[in-house]
Design a protein around this motif. Structure first.
Motif, short mmCIF file in Angstrom:
data_model
loop_
_atom_site.label_atom_id
_atom_site.label_comp_id
_atom_site.label_asym_id
_atom_site.label_seq_id
_atom_site.Cartn_x
_atom_site.Cartn_y
_atom_site.Cartn_z
N GLN A 162 -92.61 -19.68 -41.12
CA GLN A 162 -93.43 -18.93 -40.35
C GLN A 162 -93.14 -19.36 -38.92
N VAL A 163 -92.67 -18.59 -37.76
CA VAL A 163 -92.34 -19.18 -36.51
C VAL A 163 -93.64 -19.17 -35.70
N LEU A 164 -94.57 -18.05 -35.70
CA LEU A 164 -95.66 -18.22 -35.23
C LEU A 164 -96.77 -17.14 -35.67
N ASN A 165 -98.15 -17.42 -35.17
CA ASN A 165 -99.20 -16.53 -35.74
C ASN A 165 -100.18 -16.62 -34.72
N ARG A 166 -100.21 -15.68 -33.75
CA ARG A 166 -101.07 -15.68 -32.67
C ARG A 166 -101.52 -14.21 -32.17
N ARG A 167 -102.60 -14.10 -31.56
CA ARG A 167 -102.88 -12.68 -30.79
C ARG A 167 -102.49 -11.61 -31.69
N GLY A 168 -102.80 -11.41 -32.85
CA GLY A 168 -102.56 -10.36 -33.42
C GLY A 168 -101.11 -10.16 -34.17
N SER A 169 -100.02 -11.10 -34.15
CA SER A 169 -98.97 -11.14 -34.44
C SER A 169 -98.48 -12.34 -35.45
N THR A 170 -98.09 -12.05 -36.48
CA THR A 170 -97.20 -13.29 -37.17
C THR A 170 -95.92 -12.87 -37.05
N VAL A 171 -94.73 -13.81 -36.75
CA VAL A 171 -93.64 -13.87 -36.81
C VAL A 171 -92.78 -14.71 -37.85
N TRP A 172 -91.97 -14.32 -38.66
CA TRP A 172 -91.15 -15.00 -39.61
C TRP A 172 -89.76 -15.21 -39.43
N HIS A 179 -82.88 -12.86 -40.43
CA HIS A 179 -83.75 -11.79 -39.91
C HIS A 179 -85.17 -12.50 -39.10
N ALA A 180 -85.71 -11.70 -38.21
CA ALA A 180 -86.93 -11.82 -37.84
C ALA A 180 -88.00 -10.82 -38.44
N ALA A 181 -88.92 -11.10 -39.03
CA ALA A 181 -89.93 -10.04 -39.45
C ALA A 181 -91.22 -10.46 -38.57
N LYS A 182 -91.49 -9.10 -38.01
CA LYS A 182 -92.80 -9.37 -37.07
C LYS A 182 -94.10 -8.27 -37.77
N VAL A 183 -94.95 -9.03 -37.90
CA VAL A 183 -96.13 -8.31 -38.70
C VAL A 183 -97.18 -8.07 -37.89
N ILE A 242 -88.50 -5.50 -38.94
CA ILE A 242 -87.55 -6.32 -39.36
C ILE A 242 -86.34 -6.10 -38.43
N GLN A 243 -85.99 -7.18 -37.82
CA GLN A 243 -84.74 -7.06 -36.67
C GLN A 243 -83.71 -8.46 -36.83
N PRO A 244 -82.56 -8.32 -36.26
CA PRO A 244 -81.64 -9.29 -36.48
C PRO A 244 -82.25 -10.61 -35.71
N TRP A 245 -82.09 -11.76 -36.46
CA TRP A 245 -82.67 -13.03 -35.61
C TRP A 245 -81.39 -13.54 -34.89
N HIS A 246 -82.00 -13.88 -33.59
CA HIS A 246 -81.02 -14.55 -32.52
C HIS A 246 -81.09 -15.87 -32.56
N GLN A 247 -79.88 -16.56 -32.97
CA GLN A 247 -80.01 -18.09 -32.71
C GLN A 247 -79.88 -18.29 -31.45
N PRO A 251 -89.79 -16.29 -20.25
CA PRO A 251 -88.75 -17.35 -20.50
C PRO A 251 -88.71 -17.42 -22.06
N ALA A 252 -89.83 -17.18 -22.89
CA ALA A 252 -89.73 -17.29 -24.19
C ALA A 252 -88.95 -16.11 -24.77
N HIS A 253 -88.83 -14.93 -24.07
CA HIS A 253 -88.18 -13.83 -24.49
C HIS A 253 -86.63 -13.74 -24.28
N LEU A 254 -86.43 -14.82 -23.53
CA LEU A 254 -84.75 -14.68 -23.43
C LEU A 254 -84.12 -15.99 -24.35
N LEU A 258 -82.38 -10.63 -25.19
CA LEU A 258 -83.78 -10.12 -24.65
C LEU A 258 -84.57 -9.79 -25.66
N ILE A 259 -85.38 -10.50 -26.18
CA ILE A 259 -86.17 -9.92 -27.60
C ILE A 259 -87.78 -9.40 -26.83
N ASP A 260 -88.55 -8.94 -27.99
CA ASP A 260 -89.80 -8.28 -27.75
C ASP A 260 -90.09 -7.34 -26.91
N LEU A 261 -89.39 -6.21 -27.46
CA LEU A 261 -89.33 -5.02 -26.78
C LEU A 261 -90.59 -3.95 -27.05
N1 LIG Z 1 -85.07 -11.50 -33.06
C1 LIG Z 1 -85.66 -12.87 -32.97
N2 LIG Z 1 -84.86 -13.75 -32.83
C2 LIG Z 1 -84.99 -15.17 -32.60
N3 LIG Z 1 -86.36 -15.47 -32.45
C3 LIG Z 1 -87.22 -14.45 -32.53
C4 LIG Z 1 -86.94 -13.11 -32.79
N4 LIG Z 1 -88.19 -12.60 -32.36
C5 LIG Z 1 -89.09 -13.39 -32.35
N5 LIG Z 1 -88.73 -14.45 -32.33
C6 LIG Z 1 -89.12 -15.88 -32.03
O1 LIG Z 1 -90.79 -15.54 -32.15
C7 LIG Z 1 -91.57 -15.81 -31.05
C8 LIG Z 1 -92.39 -14.67 -30.95
O2 LIG Z 1 -91.79 -13.36 -30.88
P1 LIG Z 1 -92.34 -12.22 -29.92
O3 LIG Z 1 -92.37 -12.73 -28.56
O4 LIG Z 1 -91.46 -11.12 -30.23
O5 LIG Z 1 -93.56 -11.75 -30.83
P2 LIG Z 1 -95.13 -11.52 -30.19
O6 LIG Z 1 -95.88 -11.26 -31.19
O7 LIG Z 1 -94.92 -10.73 -28.98
O8 LIG Z 1 -95.39 -12.83 -29.53
P3 LIG Z 1 -96.38 -13.26 -28.38
O9 LIG Z 1 -97.64 -13.03 -28.36
O10 LIG Z 1 -95.69 -14.73 -28.13
O11 LIG Z 1 -95.45 -12.78 -27.15
C9 LIG Z 1 -90.29 -15.68 -29.95
O12 LIG Z 1 -90.86 -16.36 -28.72
C10 LIG Z 1 -88.97 -16.36 -30.65
O13 LIG Z 1 -89.34 -17.74 -30.68
#
Ligand SMILES: Nc1ncnc2c1ncn2[C@@H]1O[C@H](COP(=O)(O)OP(=O)(O)OP(=O)(O)O)[C@@H](O)[C@H]1O
Ligand SMILES: [Mg+2]
Length: 276
Positions: A24-34, A43-47, A88-93, A140-143, A152-155
């Motif tokens: 689990q990468v994060l869980n906040r504000r209505g979103s969990t990222v794995w 892969h990244a999974a966003k719920v 589900i989307q590709p994970w960007h290292q 900066p967290a989306h680059l 550039l993530i989180d579209l």
């Molecule tokens: N495809 C990806 N590849 C690598 N890391 C990712 C990917 N998608 C998300 N992450 C990681 O998870 C974090 C949160 O993702 P993202 O910003 O897409 O979700 P969010 O629900 O919008 O969160 P936030 O509320 O912080 O904006 C990113 O800052 C990044 O660390």
């Protein structure tokens, strides 16, 4: 009652890929990222689910999924689950711009930010803009920067093409620390705004500035309300840009209060690659 998550991965995600391991990468504000590793790669999974303050966070992953599929369909899927939507989307290292430039913000830092790294961020923005989409939530967290390229993530909030009505919601601005004066003004006056490429350029400038210096584009107290923050942005001026060289000059131009005075993302790339 809203639930603050995290939820377990929905069955429909597990029907789509079979994890060898997950984190689990994060869980906040209505979103969990794995981060999910399968035999086929990472892969990244966003719920998404409704947050305490917003219903749209439940729709955000599917909205992003439809956009990612239009831009580059490989490895992207999305769907519904009990409390919202997922993708589900590709994970960007790589490392985020903010983390990568941490040494420049450290006490007594002597090295200057690498214009080549700034260029790769600008290239990621310009590549999106070339498709006709504005991102709407550059920060900066989306680059995510790697040796080869920047992703550039989180579209989820992007604007520029068709979105199925069932997954769409109106744009209410982005993280205020990266919001341009015209977006802040519109959100204050009407509650909503429209993402633009010029506002993305402003957000890129504010992202490079905070990552290089630790400073927000406009000075306001840490505990200021969103409304007060936006009013400070509208009123201006932005902080003096104390970043040296061509990068500093470009950030200054990106933070121009008038959208028409800002360089386009492709022009930023050109300036940074010519290096004068
Ligand atoms: N495809 C990806 N590849 C690598 N890391 C990712 C990917 N998608 C998300 N992450 C990681 O998870 C974090 C949160 O993702 P993202 O910003 O897409 O979700 P969010 O629900 O919008 O969160 P936030 O509320 O912080 O904006 C990113 O800052 C990044 O660390
Ligand atoms: Mg995000």
């Amino acid at each position: 009652m809203t639930h603050s998550g995290p939820y377990e991965l929905p069955g429909s995600v597990l029907d789509t890929l079979t994890p060898v391991s997950k984190r689990q990468v994060l869980n906040r504000r209505g979103s969990t990222v794995w981060e999910i590793t399968t035999d086929g790669g990472r892969h990244a999974a966003k719920v998404g689910y409704p947050s305490a303050t917003h219903a749209w966070t439940a729709l955000a992953p599917a909205r992003e999924g439809t956009i990612l599929q239009q831009l580059s369909p490989g490895g992207v899927s999305y769907g519904d689950w009990e409390h919202g939507t997922w993708n589900i989307q590709p994970w960007h290292q790589g490392e985020s711009l903010f983390d990568l430039w941490q040494p420049h913000r450290a006490e007594g830092a002597s090295s200057e930010p690498d214009p080549g790294e700034a260029l790769s961020c600008a290239e990621a923005v310009a590549a999106l803009h070339a498709t006709g989409w504005a991102h709407g939530d550059i920060q900066p967290a989306h680059l995510i920067i790697s040796d080869e390229r920047t992703a550039l993530i989180d579209l989820a909030l992007a604007y520029g093409g068709d979105i199925p009505t069932a997954y769409d919601f109106s744009y209410r601005g982005c993280l205020v620390h990266y919001e341009s004066p015209e977006i802040s003004r519109s959100v204050l006056e009407t509650g909503t705004a429209t993402p633009t490429m010029a506002a993305d350029v402003y957000a890129l400038g504010a992202s490079l500035f905070i990552s290089a210096t630790g400073l927000r584009h406009v000075a306001y107290p840490d505990d200021a309300s969103r409304k007060d923050q936006r009013q400070a942005i509208v009123k201006g001026p932005h902080r003096p840009v104390n970043v040296p060289g061509v990068l500093g000059k470009l950030i200054e131009a990106m933070l121009s209060p008038e959208p028409a005075d800002r360089p386009r993302s492709a022009e930023i790339c050109k300036e940074l690659s010519s290096g004068h």
